[in-house]
Scaffold this active site. Structure first.
Site, PDB file in Angstrom:
ATOM      1  N   GLY A  99       0.877  -1.194  -0.022  1.00 64.29           N
ATOM      2  CA  GLY A  99      -0.094  -0.043  -0.077  1.00 64.29           C
ATOM      3  C   GLY A  99       0.824   1.134  -0.171  1.00 64.29           C
ATOM      4  O   GLY A  99       2.187   1.147  -0.293  1.00 64.29           O
ATOM      5  N   VAL A 112       3.817  -5.483   2.706  1.00 61.52           N
ATOM      6  CA  VAL A 112       3.524  -6.245   3.805  1.00 61.52           C
ATOM      7  C   VAL A 112       4.023  -7.974   3.287  1.00 61.52           C
ATOM      8  O   VAL A 112       3.750  -8.363   2.368  1.00 61.52           O
ATOM      9  CB  VAL A 112       1.803  -6.495   3.946  1.00 61.52           C
ATOM     10  CG1 VAL A 112       1.407  -7.499   5.195  1.00 61.52           C
ATOM     11  CG2 VAL A 112       1.387  -5.193   4.445  1.00 61.52           C
ATOM     12  N   ASP A 139     -10.402   5.069   6.899  1.00 65.63           N
ATOM     13  CA  ASP A 139     -10.448   4.335   5.975  1.00 65.63           C
ATOM     14  C   ASP A 139     -11.004   2.990   5.754  1.00 65.63           C
ATOM     15  O   ASP A 139     -10.167   1.968   5.171  1.00 65.63           O
ATOM     16  CB  ASP A 139      -8.732   4.403   5.853  1.00 65.63           C
ATOM     17  CG  ASP A 139      -8.373   3.933   4.042  1.00 65.63           C
ATOM     18  OD1 ASP A 139      -9.284   4.370   3.284  1.00 65.63           O
ATOM     19  OD2 ASP A 139      -7.131   3.645   3.886  1.00 65.63           O
TER      20      ASP A 139
END
Length: 826
Positions: A522, A527, A638
């Site tokens: 992101g 990740v 978000d």
């Protein structure tokens, strides 16, 4: 003579034809009975004398099976209130209802085999030829002697074997002389009236009460009848339309309700979701209106707060321990798991003179193991309880007047809740003040004794401890991170305990942060999937050094999530701040994120409606925890499909708190000059003016809910017939009464079985995405709407409704259809 004889024969023949016409065509003559050895064919009906109810063969929902049922004659949407052959449907239109020579009702199939029988409990006093079957204006189908209309002498009646519908005059409970139990059971689905999972019965153990079960598990309890109402249903009270009653004597034990105005149509339905609701037909609007419904909120969930816990929907958290009690497992209570309940701070002495604390305005505890005497006074009740060391509480059985009767509880008190009005007084036993003082004095002496531990020993232990901390500080340890707030997140500026990982450990776990281990990336950075030496799988979120906002997001995420623990929030296992790195370590979610399922043609088939429903409910509970039940009030800002992770059982967990904001308990929201988040999920006021609040998260949840149902993204959604985004398309299908068009093809087949739930979810989603924040529900209300059968308001136009000209459809079609769909079984 011959002519007269011919005329008499003709008249006799005509009378015979009229008498048997009910078995040929109901339109020839509407009658309310048939005699012995007469029959009713499929395609013919009989109607009660006042024209209120009709009996005949019918289909149910989208099923093609045929059932013998009773429905309202004058109400357009056929609402079935009783079915004979619930478990043995006919698959042809050749069914036949017959009152046989034994005085029993039987349903025969095409081969004249019996598929259902009434099995009368009593025998006719006169000849069988005098027995009739009659449909009464109450909706009760009875078999009786034609010369005896006394209800006490009915040979058989449908009110003795009710299904899912409780009609006025029907009894819920027991005939203690015959052992007959009358109880209600839900349908399996709107298309299958066979007995479902839910049953509503009068429980005779201890002091009688109504209990709703799913299979054998208790879902809801009415509380005992207190002479006016059930103590757990304060809104259940007589009014100009209804009157309620409870009968308990040597012969019978039952609950019933009646109508003051017999022209009103009313029925209580135990629906397929386990909600017991009272509906009234509004003739002018041509809709069924919900008048009363159980269960209303979280606190109606059985034993939610555990033993000696008191549920108060007005409090936060909603579960509190009774006065004199404390959480049994405090760590569980801190994460909103109250199932372990409460324990006494000081155990009862019994011989030293215990007392009682008055708790007013309650739903009385579960009475399955209680004892009662309706003739005792309250003072006598107190004395009896004091004499028994196992007695934990007492109350009146009847609150009318100054109160009367005695109700005693032994051992734990389960399923208590607080009401603002119409609750009942409960006297809970606790140790005497003298005994408590003695116990506290002993504790104080013990505490002083431990304080006097030799200073030298303490110094040695401290020295060893400091040496061990210095020696092992680079290994996996619990340390403290101090993140300054800089005024960004309220008044919080405190030390946080968080496990610290060594960079080398995380590098080994992820194969040197290799591309093969990467799960995704992101704006914050990549990740990775990793595995520790002990075999535990982890997700490693590594802050990108090129991200200018990364350090702030990192600090913010640790500050927010380190103090949060909820089953629907992703768990933060620790972090790493070595060598300039900023790394967060999470529990690993094997099914990755929600968007990889709902927006993928192949994967979406793995998400049936029950799974999607569980995901929706889990996300809602997680948000509710953030907004209301956590120690910090957090606005996520978000929420989207890619930020919802799925564990191995497809349970949802909200993740990515990098842009979250912490507010005070009374803060409604604030504004910002830096709008962060994802377009398509942002509320209008946040995207345009930078104003955010808990209602901003509600808007995002509404978008996500509609995406889960439709399998489509809100952003970049296109449709050949219009230029709306997904929210506009959902609104269009709602006002046009064509909600099936919105439903994902992957769940289209199951949508028939779960039609009510899916349509209701869409309506809740539209309520969440309304243009103005004040119109949107809170997450507490959203969870209530998702988990109960309360009636829903009509949503207003959603925000970001992008279309040059609003399509003008007939809004009444969808809204009324939803109301009718709620009224199941039919």
């Amino acid at each position: 003579m011959e002519g007269r004889s011919s005329t008499t024969g003709l008249v006799t023949l005509l009378l015979c034809i009229l008498t048997f016409s009910v078995s040929i065509n109901s339109k020839v003559a509407e009658v309310d009975f048939i005699r012995a050895n007469q029959s009713l064919e499929d395609g013919s009906t009989i109607v009660s004398a006042g024209g209120h109810f009709e009996l005949g063969f019918s289909i149910v929902g989208r099923s093609t099976n045929r059932y013998l049922g009773i429905w309202y004659k004058k109400i357009p949407p056929r609402t079935i209130v009783w079915i004979a052959n619930r478990e043995t449907p006919l698959n042809t239109t050749s069914g036949l209802l017959k009152l046989n020579s034994n005085g029993n009702l039987v349903i025969l199939n095409a081969s004249d085999s019996v598929v259902w029988s009434s099995k009368s409990l009593t025998s006719a006093k006169g000849p069988v030829t005098s027995v009739i079957m009659q449909l009464l204006d109450s909706g009760n189908l009875v078999v009786r002697d034609e010369t005896d209309s006394d209800p006490e002498n009915y040979l058989w009646q449908s009110f003795d074997i009710p299904g899912s519908a409780h009609l006025p005059g029907c009894k819920l409970g027991w005939n203690l002389e015959t052992g007959l139990e009358r109880y209600f059971s839900s349908w399996k689905s709107v298309d299958d009236p066979s007995p479902g999972d839910y049953t509503l019965r009068i429980d005779r153990n201890g002091f009688p009460q109504v209990i709703l079960r799913k299979s054998s598990a208790i879902q809801f309890r009415s509380g005992p009848w207190n002479g006016v109402r059930f103590s757990g249903t304060p809104d259940l009270k007589s009014n100009p339309v209804f009157k309620f009653g409870f009968v308990s004597n040597d012969k019978e034990l039952y609950y019933h309700y009646e109508l003051h105005n017999k022209s009103v149509y009313s029925v209580i339905i135990l629906n397929t979701l386990g909600y017991n609701q009272l509906w009234t037909w509004i003739e002018k609007a041509q809709i069924w209106q919900l008048n009363l419904g159980r269960q209303v909120d979280y606190c109606d969930s059985y034993a939610l707060c555990g033993a000696f816990g008191n549920c108060n929907i007005e409090k936060s958290p909603i579960c509190q321990c009774l006065d004199g009690f404390e959480p049994k497992v405090r760590k569980k209570w801190e994460v909103a798991d109250w199932s372990s309940g409460c324990v006494r701070k000081v155990q009862m002495s019994c011989t030293d003179g215990d007392g009682f604390v008055l708790h007013p305005g309650l739903k009385l505890p579960d009475t399955q193991h209680s004892w009662f005497d309706r003739n005792m006074s309250l003072d006598e009740c107190k004395r009896v309880c004091l004499k028994n060391c196992s007695c934990t509480a007492y109350a009146n059985t009847d609150i009318r007047g100054s109160g009367s009767g005695c109700l005693l509880w032994f051992d734990e008190l389960i399923d208590i809740r607080k009401f603002n009005e119409n609750g009942q007084d409960l006297y809970v036993r606790r140790a005497s003040s003298k005994f408590r003082a003695s116990v506290l004095a002993k504790k104080k002496k013990i505490k002083v004794r431990y304080i006097t531990i030799p200073i030298l020993t303490a110094t040695m232990i401290l020295g060893v401890s400091l040496w061990l901390i210095w020696k092992k500080k680079q290994r996996l340890q619990v340390t403290r991170l101090n993140f300054e707030n800089n005024g960004r997140n309220g008044d919080i500026d405190e030390d946080l305990e968080l496990p610290l990982f060594e960079l080398r450990t995380l590098a080994n776990a992820t194969n040197g942060f290799s591309t093969n281990s990467k799960l995704g990336e992101g704006g914050f950075g990549p990740v990775y999937k990793g595995m520790l030496d002990d075999g535990k799988e982890i997700a490693v979120k590594r802050l990108s050094k090129e991200s200018r906002q990364g350090v702030k997001e990192f600090k913010n995420e640790v500050l927010c999530i380190a103090q949060l623990q909820h089953r629907n929030l992703v768990k933060l296992l620790g972090c790493c701040i070595q060598e300039g790195e900023r790394i967060l370590v999470y529990e690993y979610m094997p099914n990755k994120s929600l968007d990889s399922f709902i927006f993928d043609i192949n994967q979406s088939n793995a998400l049936g409606w029950p799974t999607r429903c569980n995901i929706i409910n889990g996300i809602a509970r997680g948000l509710l925890y953030l907004h209301r039940d956590s120690r910090l009030r957090i606005i996520h800002r978000d929420l989207k499909a890619s930020n919802v992770l799925l564990d191995h059982e497809m349970n949802p967990k909200i993740s990515d708190f990098g842009t979250a904001r912490i507010c005070g308990e009374t803060d409604a929201g604030t504004n910002t000059t830096r709008v962060v988040g994802t377009y398509g999920y942002m509320s209008p006021e946040y995207a345009t003016d930078g104003l955010f609040s808990v209602k901003s998260d509600v808007f995002s949840f509404g978008v996500l809910l509609i995406e889960i149902v439709s399998g489509k993204r809100n952003k970049n959604f296109t449709h050949m017939d219009h230029n709306h985004n997904l929210l506009g398309h959902a609104w269009r299908t709602y006002i046009n009464g064509d909600l099936f068009e919105l439903v994902d093809e992957a769940i289209a087949q199951s949508s028939q079985e779960h039609q009510f739930e899916i349509f209701r979810a869409i309506q809740i989603g539209l309520l969440c995405v309304q243009q103005y924040p004040a119109d949107r529900p809170t997450m507490a209300t959203v969870v209530l709407m998702l988990t109960s059968g309360i009636s829903l308001p009509r949503p207003k136009q959603p925000g970001f409704f992008i279309e040059r000209q609003l399509y003008q459809g007939k809004s009444s079609a969808s809204f009324n259809y939803l109301s009718d769909t709620t009224m199941v079984p039919r």
